[in-house]
Design an enzyme around this catalytic site. Structure first.
Site, PDB file in Angstrom:
ATOM      1  N   HIS A  49       1.271  10.131 -13.305  1.00 29.43           N
ATOM      2  CA  HIS A  49       1.744  10.858 -12.326  1.00 29.43           C
ATOM      3  C   HIS A  49       1.158  11.211 -10.891  1.00 29.43           C
ATOM      4  O   HIS A  49       1.691  10.795  -9.906  1.00 29.43           O
ATOM      5  CB  HIS A  49       2.241  12.224 -12.943  1.00 29.43           C
ATOM      6  N   GLU A  50      -0.050  11.738 -11.242  1.00 32.18           N
ATOM      7  CA  GLU A  50      -0.835  11.720  -9.896  1.00 32.18           C
ATOM      8  C   GLU A  50      -1.226  10.571  -9.161  1.00 32.18           C
ATOM      9  O   GLU A  50      -1.339  10.490  -7.920  1.00 32.18           O
ATOM     10  CB  GLU A  50      -2.435  12.610 -10.131  1.00 32.18           C
ATOM     11  N   HIS A  53       1.780   9.575  -7.012  1.00 30.10           N
ATOM     12  CA  HIS A  53       1.753  10.520  -5.700  1.00 30.10           C
ATOM     13  C   HIS A  53       0.906   9.779  -4.864  1.00 30.10           C
ATOM     14  O   HIS A  53       0.812   9.496  -3.454  1.00 30.10           O
ATOM     15  CB  HIS A  53       1.219  11.844  -6.099  1.00 30.10           C
ATOM     16  N   ASP A 152       5.743  20.088  -7.107  1.00 27.95           N
ATOM     17  CA  ASP A 152       6.326  18.903  -6.570  1.00 27.95           C
ATOM     18  C   ASP A 152       7.828  19.479  -5.835  1.00 27.95           C
ATOM     19  O   ASP A 152       8.205  19.075  -4.932  1.00 27.95           O
ATOM     20  CB  ASP A 152       6.638  17.783  -7.567  1.00 27.95           C
TER      21      ASP A 152
HETATM   22 ZN    ZN Z   1       3.297  15.862  -9.075  1.00 31.69          ZN
END
Ligand code: ZN
Length: 224
Positions: A49-50, A53, A152
């Protein structure tokens, strides 16, 4: 140097905060090998997930030095955050979208092998434990979309607001919402029995980092 460096992906250093080490030990003690599996899977998903980003931010020319995994989640350390609303919007939504996409990909094979068990995740049997792989991504995606700035969802909201009322006023509203959500997380965490310490920690983290970002934006505006 409070972190253990694990590896480097696309020039981004992936680190594990020392306090994270307690988590697999605790889950292993409480739930055995299935507990360790779940916790390692959660952190793989948080890491990806990171990373999503970070790679999106890089497309906008933002430098990402490292990603550190804490017991309450991951943090990607970026140089100057994308300031244009459009860029903040896409950078922020990329992480949750990754989790939903992974959940979508896992759904059919898991449903094929697990059948109805997919809808009853747990740690009593291995099929139940594997069902978590789907749900963990749904939960990660949905939780991060809450408008609890600077999570987020809060960043997405600020980006949308900034297009209408400007960056400063949008930030002020987002910070206030972040504080409200932090207090809610705190209350929910305390009221659970036993208290949900991870949610309480997240509450502190969201409250403090919302205040911090609010301050930073105001300072930058004063300096011009
Ligand atoms: Zn996030």
């Amino acid at each position: 140097m409070n972190s253990i460096r694990l590896l480097s992906v696309y020039g981004i250093s992936i680190e594990l905060h020392w306090s994270f080490v307690f988590l697999p030990i605790m889950f292993g003690y409480l739930y055995g090998i299935k507990g360790i599996f779940v916790i390692l899977f959660v952190f793989s998903c948080v890491l990806l997930h990171e990373l999503t980003h970070s790679l999106k931010a890089r497309q906008y020319g933002v430098q990402v030095g490292r990603i550190t995994l804490f017991p309450i989640g991951g943090v990607a350390y970026m140089g100057i955050l994308p300031r244009r609303p459009r860029e903040e919007f896409f950078t922020s939504i990329a992480g949750p979208l990754f989790n939903f996409a992974l959940a979508g990909l896992l759904f059919f094979p898991l449903h094929y092998f697990l059948g109805h068990t997919l809808f009853f995740p747990g740690i009593r049997s291995w099929p139940q434990t594997f069902a978590y792989c789907f749900w963990i991504n749904i939960i990660l995606g949905a939780f991060n979309l809450l408008p609890a700035f600077p999570m987020d969802g809060g960043r997405i909201l600020r980006a949308l607001l900034a297009q209408r009322i400007g960056f400063i006023r949008a930030t002020r509203i987002a910070v206030r919402l972040g504080h409200i959500f932090a207090i809610l997380f705190g209350i929910i965490g305390i009221m659970q029995s036993p208290p949900n310490f991870i949610l309480i920690l997240i509450a502190f983290f969201v409250y403090l980092s919302a205040s911090n970002e609010g301050l930073m934006v105001r300072e930058r505006e004063v300096k011009g």
